[in-house]
Design a protein around this motif. Structure first.
Motif, mmCIF file in Angstrom:
data_model
loop_
_atom_site.group_PDB
_atom_site.id
_atom_site.type_symbol
_atom_site.label_atom_id
_atom_site.label_comp_id
_atom_site.label_asym_id
_atom_site.label_seq_id
_atom_site.Cartn_x
_atom_site.Cartn_y
_atom_site.Cartn_z
ATOM 1 N N UNK A 183 -0.567 -92.071 9.383
ATOM 2 C CA UNK A 183 -1.161 -91.198 8.367
ATOM 3 C C UNK A 183 -1.196 -89.753 8.862
ATOM 4 N N UNK A 184 -1.558 -89.569 10.129
ATOM 5 C CA UNK A 184 -1.582 -88.221 10.699
ATOM 6 C C UNK A 184 -0.175 -87.648 10.780
ATOM 7 N N UNK A 185 0.779 -88.484 11.114
ATOM 8 C CA UNK A 185 2.178 -88.047 11.198
ATOM 9 C C UNK A 185 2.682 -87.596 9.833
ATOM 10 N N UNK A 186 2.304 -88.328 8.792
ATOM 11 C CA UNK A 186 2.740 -87.942 7.457
ATOM 12 C C UNK A 186 2.125 -86.607 7.048
ATOM 13 N N UNK A 187 0.891 -86.376 7.447
ATOM 14 C CA UNK A 187 0.217 -85.137 7.071
ATOM 15 C C UNK A 187 0.828 -83.935 7.766
ATOM 16 N N UNK A 188 1.173 -84.082 9.028
ATOM 17 C CA UNK A 188 1.701 -82.952 9.798
ATOM 18 C C UNK A 188 3.226 -82.871 9.772
ATOM 19 N N UNK A 189 3.869 -83.997 9.484
ATOM 20 C CA UNK A 189 5.328 -84.037 9.540
ATOM 21 C C UNK A 189 5.868 -84.126 10.945
ATOM 22 N N UNK A 190 4.993 -84.406 11.906
ATOM 23 C CA UNK A 190 5.416 -84.455 13.311
ATOM 24 C C UNK A 190 4.883 -85.715 13.990
ATOM 25 N N UNK A 191 5.492 -86.051 15.113
ATOM 26 C CA UNK A 191 5.033 -87.179 15.923
ATOM 27 C C UNK A 191 5.040 -86.783 17.389
ATOM 28 N N UNK A 192 4.072 -87.301 18.113
ATOM 29 C CA UNK A 192 4.047 -87.156 19.567
ATOM 30 C C UNK A 192 3.865 -88.547 20.155
ATOM 31 N N UNK A 193 4.813 -88.946 20.984
ATOM 32 C CA UNK A 193 4.820 -90.297 21.552
ATOM 33 C C UNK A 193 4.834 -90.171 23.071
ATOM 34 N N UNK A 194 3.896 -90.828 23.704
ATOM 35 C CA UNK A 194 3.775 -90.761 25.167
ATOM 36 C C UNK A 194 3.969 -92.152 25.769
ATOM 37 N N UNK A 195 5.153 -92.390 26.306
ATOM 38 C CA UNK A 195 5.418 -93.613 27.050
ATOM 39 C C UNK A 195 5.355 -94.901 26.273
ATOM 40 N N UNK A 196 5.513 -94.852 24.968
ATOM 41 C CA UNK A 196 5.376 -96.077 24.165
ATOM 42 C C UNK A 196 6.647 -96.928 24.142
#
Length: 261
Positions: A183-196
């Motif tokens: 949901x947060x990704x859709x709102x900002x249009x961005x993603x941050x992924x750490x070691x997943x």
């Protein structure tokens, strides 16, 4: 194993099944592999794969295994959606690579996975297990989360309704937590992924829009874990995504639409 010995099936459907047996995890296959994957008889598989070799769609290596042929690859490059996207995006991808000297990936949604259609890689950057044409999970990759966030609620529910595979100890496998992050990704249009996806790799991604505001692809930079501030890299990634979107006809003020183009 799926059994496909139905005598009513056409020859073309069986040929296609052999071709679709090849993927990023099965780049070379032997007769026994194709029999196992397709469920067809050894005699049928051998006859059909040799027809594909003669047509140039499949190549036969010296060790007797088979790979996708050059003619088939050349045909695939004519696909209008991915090829036009690559042509427009590649100069931007190269510029982002020149600025950050890290892996830069471009992906589109196919089914329930992200498919890489372009990548520029740094020789000394963190090693990645996929290349162009390879597939990435939606729930734990930078490009995947962006695509999942904009694909609509049906796909999200499909993804979270099955057990979420843990690729590392950092992979989000709790559906509630994943829904909140998407949901947060859709709102900002961005993603941050750490070691997943890989414990030694982080990524930051953004969306790419067409002229009608539909998300048609995602872009991400992948770095060695802890080597780069993802918050510092984010503006460059977003600017690159906006540049590609503008080149595809999008303009500020055009709203982001639900669903993937």
């Amino acid at each position: 194993m799926s059994r496909t010995g139905d005598p009513g099936r056409s020859v073309s459907s069986r040929l296609m099944q052999i071709l679709f047996s090849f993927d990023a995890r099965n780049e070379s296959l032997g007769i026994a592999d194709l029999v196992r994957i397709t469920g067809m008889s050894r005699t049928t598989v051998r006859r059909l794969v040799l027809e594909l070799v003669e047509a140039g769609a499949v190549d036969r290596r010296e060790d007797g295994r088979f790979t996708v042929g050059l003619k088939l690859w050349q045909l695939a490059t004519l696909a209008p959606h991915t090829e036009s996207l690559r042509k427009v995006a590649h100069p931007f991808v190269e510029d982002l690579y020149s600025a950050l000297h890290q892996h830069v990936q471009l992906a589109v949604l196919e089914g329930e996975e992200a498919v890489l259609v372009d990548r520029t890689s740094a020789p000394r950057a963190v090693e990645l297990g996929t290349r162009v044409g390879g597939r990435l999970p939606l729930h734990c990759s930078g490009v995947g989360k962006v695509l999942l966030a904009h694909a609509g609620p049906e796909l999200l529910e499909t993804i979270v309704s099955s057990p979420l595979k843990a690729y590392s100890t950092s992979t989000i496998t709790d559906p509630t937590v994943l829904r909140r992050e998407i949901a947060a990704c859709r709102q900002t249009g961005t993603s941050i992924v750490r070691g997943e996806l890989a414990v030694d790799a982080d990524s930051v991604g953004t969306r790419i829009l067409d002229r009608r505001g539909r998300v048609i692809a995602s872009l991400a930079v992948v770095v060695r874990a802890g080597s780069v501030s993802l918050d510092a890299a984010l503006p460059s990634v977003v600017a690159t995504g906006l540049g590609i979107s503008r080149a595809l006809g999008w303009r500020p003020g055009v709203p982001v639409r639900d669903g993937i183009a």
